[in-house]
Scaffold this active site. Structure first.
Site, mmCIF file in Angstrom:
data_model
loop_
_atom_site.group_PDB
_atom_site.id
_atom_site.type_symbol
_atom_site.label_atom_id
_atom_site.label_comp_id
_atom_site.label_asym_id
_atom_site.label_seq_id
_atom_site.Cartn_x
_atom_site.Cartn_y
_atom_site.Cartn_z
ATOM 1 N N ASN A 1 -9.103 -7.291 -16.427
ATOM 2 C CA ASN A 1 -9.737 -8.609 -15.839
ATOM 3 C C ASN A 1 -10.678 -7.939 -15.094
ATOM 4 O OD1 ASN A 1 -10.173 -10.670 -13.975
ATOM 5 N ND2 ASN A 1 -7.987 -11.510 -14.280
ATOM 6 N N PRO A 2 -11.946 -8.166 -15.074
ATOM 7 C CA PRO A 2 -13.127 -7.780 -14.045
ATOM 8 C C PRO A 2 -12.988 -8.354 -12.867
ATOM 9 C CG PRO A 2 -13.903 -8.283 -16.360
ATOM 10 C CD PRO A 2 -12.436 -8.766 -16.376
ATOM 11 N N LYS A 3 -12.462 -9.571 -12.625
ATOM 12 C CA LYS A 3 -12.309 -10.317 -11.438
ATOM 13 C C LYS A 3 -11.532 -9.574 -10.461
ATOM 14 C CE LYS A 3 -12.960 -15.064 -10.489
ATOM 15 N NZ LYS A 3 -12.843 -16.349 -10.659
ATOM 16 N N PHE B 1 0.758 -1.140 -0.104
ATOM 17 C CA PHE B 1 0.019 -0.015 0.028
ATOM 18 C C PHE B 1 0.793 1.271 0.105
ATOM 19 C CE2 PHE B 1 -1.798 -3.257 2.686
ATOM 20 C CZ PHE B 1 -2.791 -3.959 1.785
ATOM 21 N N ALA C 1 -0.183 -1.290 -14.184
ATOM 22 C CA ALA C 1 -0.815 -1.985 -15.340
ATOM 23 C C ALA C 1 -0.462 -1.226 -16.710
ATOM 24 C CB ALA C 1 -2.344 -2.063 -15.071
ATOM 25 N N GLY D 1 -0.468 -7.754 -4.714
ATOM 26 C CA GLY D 1 -2.094 -8.289 -4.621
ATOM 27 C C GLY D 1 -2.895 -7.607 -5.516
ATOM 28 N N THR D 2 -2.191 -6.601 -6.586
ATOM 29 C CA THR D 2 -3.142 -6.048 -7.372
ATOM 30 C C THR D 2 -3.097 -6.933 -8.742
ATOM 31 O OG1 THR D 2 -0.671 -5.585 -7.918
ATOM 32 C CG2 THR D 2 -1.810 -3.833 -7.061
ATOM 33 N N GLY E 1 -5.772 0.997 -8.548
ATOM 34 C CA GLY E 1 -5.261 0.618 -7.039
ATOM 35 C C GLY E 1 -5.825 1.597 -6.146
ATOM 36 N N GLU E 2 -5.813 2.822 -6.596
ATOM 37 C CA GLU E 2 -6.399 4.019 -5.776
ATOM 38 C C GLU E 2 -7.614 4.409 -5.966
ATOM 39 O OE1 GLU E 2 -2.040 3.732 -6.021
ATOM 40 O OE2 GLU E 2 -2.817 4.578 -4.478
#
Ligand SMILES: Cc1cc2nc3c(=O)[nH]c(=O)nc-3n(C[C@H](O)[C@H](O)[C@H](O)COP(=O)(O)OP(=O)(O)OC[C@H]3O[C@@H](n4cnc5c(N)ncnc54)[C@H](O)[C@@H]3O)c2cc1C
Ligand code: SF4
Ligand code: FES
Ligand code: FES
Lengths: 347, 743, 181
Positions: free
Chosen positions: B636-638, B245, B514, B471-472, B709-710
């Site tokens: 990736n929507p999941k 984080f 990404a 974890g992203t 992420g944010e």
């Protein structure tokens, strides 16, 4: 954590004997409080007597209708025990409001009585703390004291020596139920009413309770009075679970046929060095029906003499409101833990 | 082309994570491993006058106690301690001298044969100090606020733009005004994994370091400079990171200490911090903001004043973008912004999830809600009245901004239209129910990065880049991109990261991974594809012999003619043509600056929240929330949904629970444990809903992604605070909103 | 009021070290002979001595649940118990949940499969503890509703905030599991 030796006796006399022989020895049961504090260098026993193999894992019915809880029964097994759920749901509810499922699977009934305060300063050896190091001062008094006591902090001097709280949920219910603690020691066996088991800090904040060196708690007796219809345990905390109480209230009521209150017990957690009761306040309810004004009066009386130290001052009003709410809930027989938001069963 | 991008695929590292096989920094073994335990300062400011280590050293198995007195020589210049995320100033150097600059500062490392022994020995070290008075309270030191020094970091975090128009005049004349002071406490990242480094001392003195970091190469750079080592002698590996984080954007002191000990003892060393020590380095700075808004009676906001003062350390000028968010969201003509810092006796703050954004945006979004009540206009309506397709802080159009659509879809899903604006108008028993909303925004950046791709002789694709997956979902989305680009099944593609030996990638922060690494992976796979195409053409009788690059596509492990799919060469045949060797490509992707520079690039969100507040007891629960996100292309929507849900949980945490409480008398954070530093538990989290709004953007980067992420956290705190107001009529401007503030 | 600290802590005996002893732990059905001093926690015994690093350390103080393992089928925090105290017990860790070859998805425990399917994690650090805890929750049999699952999974903190997906995963496995299996 310092180095220590370890033994695992399998009968009570041997355990008591070993404790008395060794210097700075301690019993270990679930370990959830002791090992935590040893890792913080707050406790430093030189020897640990593992009592998990003593035959104290029973829950037995007593002849007069009470229940005897073995010191080594886990908090979880106690809370989910059929007889506890049926006859002492208040105790079950209080236990399940505490810690986490994992911790409740480890923590024992005996160990729970002995758990020490969660005062930040007590836990942090870089700071002053009269309970940890008598005479060093009380960091919390002038520092951050959100979780600290508002009642029973007096000492012989002008300023309190310690404003720590006893953090247990289980003990608050035990106090409301007038439980009795059974002890075996070097000088034989004795019983201690729960009211006398924990103590106020006074001038000896290092002493949490009235147990003598070498004494082992073997069981906790619950008297025959069950309070299994009009009761509640209301716990207020900074998140929904896995947090200690800011304030908690255990209420047990006995109503007469006309719906009047025949007997009331109200114990408070999170407000003092021991679970707090006030018989005079409870007496106000005798012979009365539910009435919010009366409940508020009871709350005022229970909090009589309360004092805040800055960050914890809000607890005075919070405790009063919690008492009123808990009385309301118990009287109505709605045992919900102050939690109106529940989803229906889906499993 | 395969069709993985945009599919809700399970993570490629899922099995490793659910079986315990995924290894984190403290979990790599080495022969003869030793353990280091850090001793921390108990005072906040002053000097060590004596440090007594003899008792610790007397224990058999204790190998060394390293302090400022006996430490080996280390680099002299400040420059040598600058990592890629260092703010202007003089970086903290562990064990430099006897000076104590903050509470909990590392002052010694005990190294022993076992962890337990090192921990015990550490407790036997006695330290005498000469204490000096300290200042740790932002509130009482506001008079010392000053402009931050500028440096490299200011490139990414520019100061607020100069005033435009005339705020004072227009504000004074505005029929509708609101004014408020907004603040929040310091917060610590507290990833679940505690910081750790396992330094493996190789036979030749080279170091292989398993470090908890968001940038293996950043750690490598730091170690080589601080210890004057060559890059080829230091390899940093970090395949899995147990959350960060932002806390892994700078090398933390356990890395320095572990390296120092390993070199000194010529043995492998593992140093893991304790949870308490996780409160002894960077944190989100306490910040105090003032906002004033002036609007006309139709709700058009004409005047904005927004200032912010944040804390920093005495040695580095940490900054954030805070007031600038106001004109980025609202196009007022008269704007005055100010940003200052106050140096205090604390460690340098450190970027923490949506740094600055989740400070500035909640403040302005609360003020907007106040304005909505002032004007008697629905808060959503007010935001639409002041909607802008231009970023007025930079005076540039957005490359894309589907926020309007977020508002529409989010409001519909939530049922916002049914809202009665009157505070306290909804209840259920003792619970007051409130609905609140907020806008969220986060910049969409892209950095340069490199990647390598190899098609092995067995026809498998291996792609690498020295980025991180905290974890992203980096592993998964990079595998998708690579597989799609070369028309291969995911099973045949292996993406690896987290190794300083790999091609250069920036630290993993700011939601840019990404876009940044994704672009590099795409480019390298395309260029590898060109090589394969050339090889395919060389095959005797190749059906592609005369084809042009633009005529072919990569599908089903084949290169084939778009017009005639039967004319195909398999990738295996193409590699076989390479004389028994794998086909290899390394490429760089650079942001298309010329294309990007005329636009402002950002992700947006609309957040709607319902809270239940106990009218007597003050307990607050977020019963449901909807986040509608305009975040460009969703790879990736999941995993994307997980990112947003995680951000929303962080938003709840920030709004209601989390704060590091400092006892200013002793200058120490006191709730330094996970029992007392509250973050949400499972029972705190209820119905969270995520909508991804279609957003097409070919300016932001070749993939059209904006990073997630944010953006999930930014809009939550104000939506919650606004909902609490709607429920109770109480406007709480100090986060977190704990129950005592409601009573 | 500035308080003063005694420079030396109260009456602590001279340092000494208690020697190690052989301790046999039954982990995932296999006896492990370890040489341990009493002060080694079960968690450290697993991670540093038995080299089973699937069980995580997130706080070492019972405050996070990352270290959750099953002892005689019940979930506990392995950081707050001593390895010597668990001699003779049946200890199950994340490494012991899958049957057979973990590379084969079919061999995974249903809870592990559900976590993958629901993306019930991000960084994965709390995950082994969550999964062991979820299996313990089912063994214990007290959860009757989604909110029960949430309350009874609250001893496992996920800083990444994967809670809704964790609850979904558990709920699905519970719904698929016959009640008295
Ligand atoms: C993160 C965390 C959160 C928690 N939250 C809560 C909460 O919300 N509410 C709550 O009530 N509790 C909470 N707890 C505390 C927990 O309930 C206690 O730690 C536990 O009850 C202690 O029992 P134990 O058997 O593990 O004791 P141990 O740690 O084994 O022992 C504690 C002390 O008691 C002594 N002792 C133990 N048994 C006996 C005996 N039979 N006779 C004499 N002495 C004995 C030991 O010598 C030791 O000094 C929490 C604990 C943690 C770590
Ligand atoms: S309140 Fe009691 S336990 Fe806390 S610092 Fe003061 S003396 Fe110590
Ligand atoms: S490591 Fe055991 S509970 Fe956190
Ligand atoms: S997945 Fe990262 S802490 Fe839970």
């Amino acid at each position: 954590m310092n180095s220590f030796s370890y033994s695992r006796p399998d009968d009570v006399n041997a355990a008591v004997g070993e404790i008395s022989e060794q210097t700075q020895a301690k019993f270990i049961a679930g370990g959830t409080n002791l090992l935590d504090l040893m890792k913080e260098n707050v406790e430093h026993p030189q020897h640990l007597v593992d009592i998990n193999h003593l035959p104290l894992g029973f829950i037995d019915e007593l002849p007069e209708g009470g229940l005897r809880l073995g010191a080594l029964v886990t908090n979880a097994d106690t809370a989910y025990h059929e007889l506890v759920q049926k006859n002492y749901p208040l105790l079950s509810m209080a236990i399940l409001a505490g810690a986490s499922p994992q911790l409740r699977n480890m923590a024992t009934n005996g160990g729970n009585l002995f758990q020490r305060t969660r005062c930040y300063y007590f836990y942090d050896t870089a700071t002053a703390c009269n309970k940890r190091e008598p005479g060093s001062g009380c960091g919390a008094l002038t520092g951050y004291n959100r979780i600290h006591a508002i009642l029973g902090t007096a000492s012989s001097g002008n300023t309190p020596q310690c404003i720590a709280t006893h953090p247990s949920d289980m003990c608050v219910a035990l106090r409301a139920l007038d439980a009795v603690v059974r002890v075996s020691g070097p000088n034989g066996d004795r019983t201690i009413p729960i009211a006398d088991f924990h103590r106020l800090p006074g001038d000896e904040p290092e002493r949490d309770n009235t147990i003598e060196p070498g004494e082992l708690v073997t069981a906790i007796d619950l008297p025959a009075e069950h309070f299994n219809t009009h009761y509640t345990y209301l716990k207020l905390r900074d998140r929904a679970s896995y947090a200690f109480a800011l304030v908690s209230v255990a209420v047990a009521l006995r109503l007469d046929e006309g719906g009047q209150i025949a007997e009331a017990r109200i114990a408070l957690g999170g407000v003092a060095h021991k679970p707090w009761r006030n018989p005079a306040a409870e007496a106000l309810l005798t012979g009365k029906a539910a009435d919010t004004t009366l409940f508020r009066q009871v709350a005022e009386q229970l909090l009589d003499g309360a004092q805040g130290y800055g960050n914890n001052t809000f607890k005075i009003e919070l405790a009063k409101r919690a008492i009123v709410r808990a009385l309301d809930m118990a009287y109505a027989g709605s045992t919900q833990a102050g939690d109106a938001y529940k989803q229906e069963d889906i499993l | 082309m395969s069709n993985y991008i945009g599919k809700p695929l399970s993570r490629v590292d899922g099995v490793a994570k659910v079986t315990g096989k995924a290894k984190y920094a403290a979990e790599f073994d080495a022969p003869d491993l030793t353990y280091g335990y850090v001793v921390s300062s108990t005072i906040t400011k002053g000097r060590i006058t004596h440090i007594e280590t003899s008792e610790a050293l007397s224990l058999p198995g204790v190998l060394s106690v390293i302090t400022h007195e006996n430490r080996p020589k280390i680099a002299w210049l400040d420059m040598s301690y600058k990592d890629q995320d260092a703010p202007p100033g003089s970086p903290f150097r562990p064990l430099r001298d006897n000076k104590i600059s903050y509470s909990g500062q590392p002052i010694a490392l005990v190294v022993a044969e076992t962890f337990e022994l090192a921990r015990y020995a550490a407790s036997l070290i006695r330290v005498d100090y000469r204490e000096a008075p300290h200042e740790t309270n932002l509130d009482t030191n506001l008079h010392r606020a000053r402009k931050p020094k500028s440096g490299l970091a200011s490139l990414l975090k520019p100061p607020p733009p100069k005033p435009r128009g005339n705020f004072d005049e227009v504000y004074a004349a505005s029929p509708a005004k609101v004014e408020g002071r907004y603040s929040h406490s310091p917060e610590h990242h507290n990833p679940m994994e505690m910081f750790a480094s396992t330094v493996v001392y190789e036979k030749d003195g080279k170091l292989t370091i398993y470090d908890k970091t968001q940038g293996a190469q950043n750690s490598q750079l730091y170690v080589t400079q601080a210890f004057n080592m060559s890059f080829s002698d230091v390899r940093v590996i970090s395949p899995f990171v147990g959350g960060a984080f932002g806390s892994g954007l700078r090398p933390q002191y356990q890395l320095f200490l572990a390296v120092m000990a390993a070199r000194e003892l010529k043995r492998s060393v593992r140093v893991t911090l304790t949870r308490q020590q996780m409160f002894t380095f960077g944190h989100r700075p306490a910040t105090i903001q003032n906002i004033a808004l002036g609007a006309d009676s139709n709700g058009k906001i004409n005047a904005i004043y927004h200032d912010a003062v944040g804390e920093t350390s005495q040695f580095e000028d940490y900054t954030e973008i805070v007031p600038t968010w106001s004109p980025m969201i609202y196009p007022a003509e008269n704007v005055t912004l100010d940003y200052k810092i106050v140096p205090l006796d604390v460690f340098t703050p450190l970027d923490m999830r949506a740094p600055g954004g989740v400070t500035g945006v909640p403040a302005i979004e609360t003020a907007i809600d106040e304005m909505a009540y002032e004007l008697g206009i629905d808060p959503l309506e007010l935001r639409l009245i002041n909607y802008s397709d231009r970023n007025m802080a930079e005076d540039k159009p957005f490359s894309s901004k589907e926020l309007r659509e977020c508002f529409r879809q989010g409001a519909e899903r939530f049922g916002w239209a049914k809202r009665n604006p009157k505070p306290g108008s909804m209840r259920d028993g003792h619970n007051l129910i409130g609905w609140g909303m907020s806008t969220g925004m986060w910049e969409a950046n892209q950095m340069p990065a490199r990647a390598e791709a190899v098609l092995t002789v067995n026809g498998k694709l291996r792609v690498t880049s020295a980025t991180a997956d905290i974890g992203t979902g980096t592993y998964t989305i990079m595998t998708q991109i690579a597989a799609d680009t070369l028309g291969m099944p995911m099973e045949d593609v292996l993406f690896k990261l987290g190794d300083s030996d790999m091609p250069l990638a920036p630290i993993e922060g700011g939601s840019w991974t990404a876009a940044t690494v994704g672009s590099a992976v795409k480019v390298v796979c395309e260029e590898l594809g060109r090589k394969l195409f050339k090889l395919a053409q060389k095959i005797p009788g190749s059906p592609l012999a005369k084809a042009k690059w633009d005529d072919v596509e990569f599908v089903d492990k084949h290169i084939r003619l778009k017009q005639n799919p039967a004319a195909a060469v398999s990738l295996q045949q193409a590699v076989d043509q390479n004389g028994g060797a794998a086909v290899w490509q390394k490429s760089t992707s650079l942001p298309a600056m010329m294309k990007q520079k005329n636009y402002s690039r950002a992700a947006h969100s609309a957040v709607f929240v319902e809270v239940m507040v106990d009218e007597d007891l003050g307990t607050i629960r977020v019963t449901r929330a909807v986040s509608a996100i305009a975040g460009g292309k969703i790879l990736n929507p999941k995993t994307a949904r997980s990112q947003i849900i995680g951000g929303m949980v962080w938003g709840i945490s920030k709004a209601l629970e989390e704060e590091s409480v400092m006892d200013h008398t002793i200058g120490r954070f006191m709730n330094h444990s996970l029992a007392e530093y509250h973050v949400p538990v499972n029972a705190d989290i209820h119905d969270l809903d995520v909508i991804f709004v279609e957003e097409h953007d070919d300016i932001v980067n070749p993939l059209g992604v904006k990073g997630l992420g944010e953006i999930g956290i930014v809009g939550m705190p104000a939506a919650i605070a606004n909902a609490v107001f709607h429920a109770t009529g109480k406007r709480i401007r100090e986060l977190p909103i704990t129950l005592d503030k409601i009573l | 009021m500035q308080t003063t600290l005694p420079k030396q802590p109260v009456t602590r005996p001279a340092p000494r070290l208690v020697p190690t002893q052989p301790v046999t732990l039954t982990i995932n059905g296999t006896p492990h002979q370890l040489q341990l001093a009493p002060w080694t926690s079960l968690l450290d015994a697993l991670r540093e001595y038995a080299h089973l690093t699937g069980t995580k350390k997130g706080c070492d103080h019972g405050q996070c649940g990352a270290c959750t393992v099953l002892v005689n089928g019940k979930r506990i925090n392995s950081c707050l118990t001593l390895a010597v105290m668990k001699e003779g017990d049946d200890i199950q860790t994340i490494e012991g949940l899958a049957t057979g070859d973990p590379a084969n998805p079919e061999s995974l425990h249903p809870m592990q499969r559900a976590f993958i399917e629901h993306d019930a994690y991000q960084c994965g650090y709390c995950t082994p503890g969550q999964i062991c805890s979820a299996v313990g929750l089912m063994n214990e049999g007290h959860a009757k509703s989604r909110s029960d699952i949430q309350e009874l999974m609250s001893g496992n903190i996920c800083r990444c905030g994967a809670y809704p997906h964790i609850t979904d995963a558990i709920q699905e496995v519970m719904q698929q599991t016959p009640k008295n299996a």
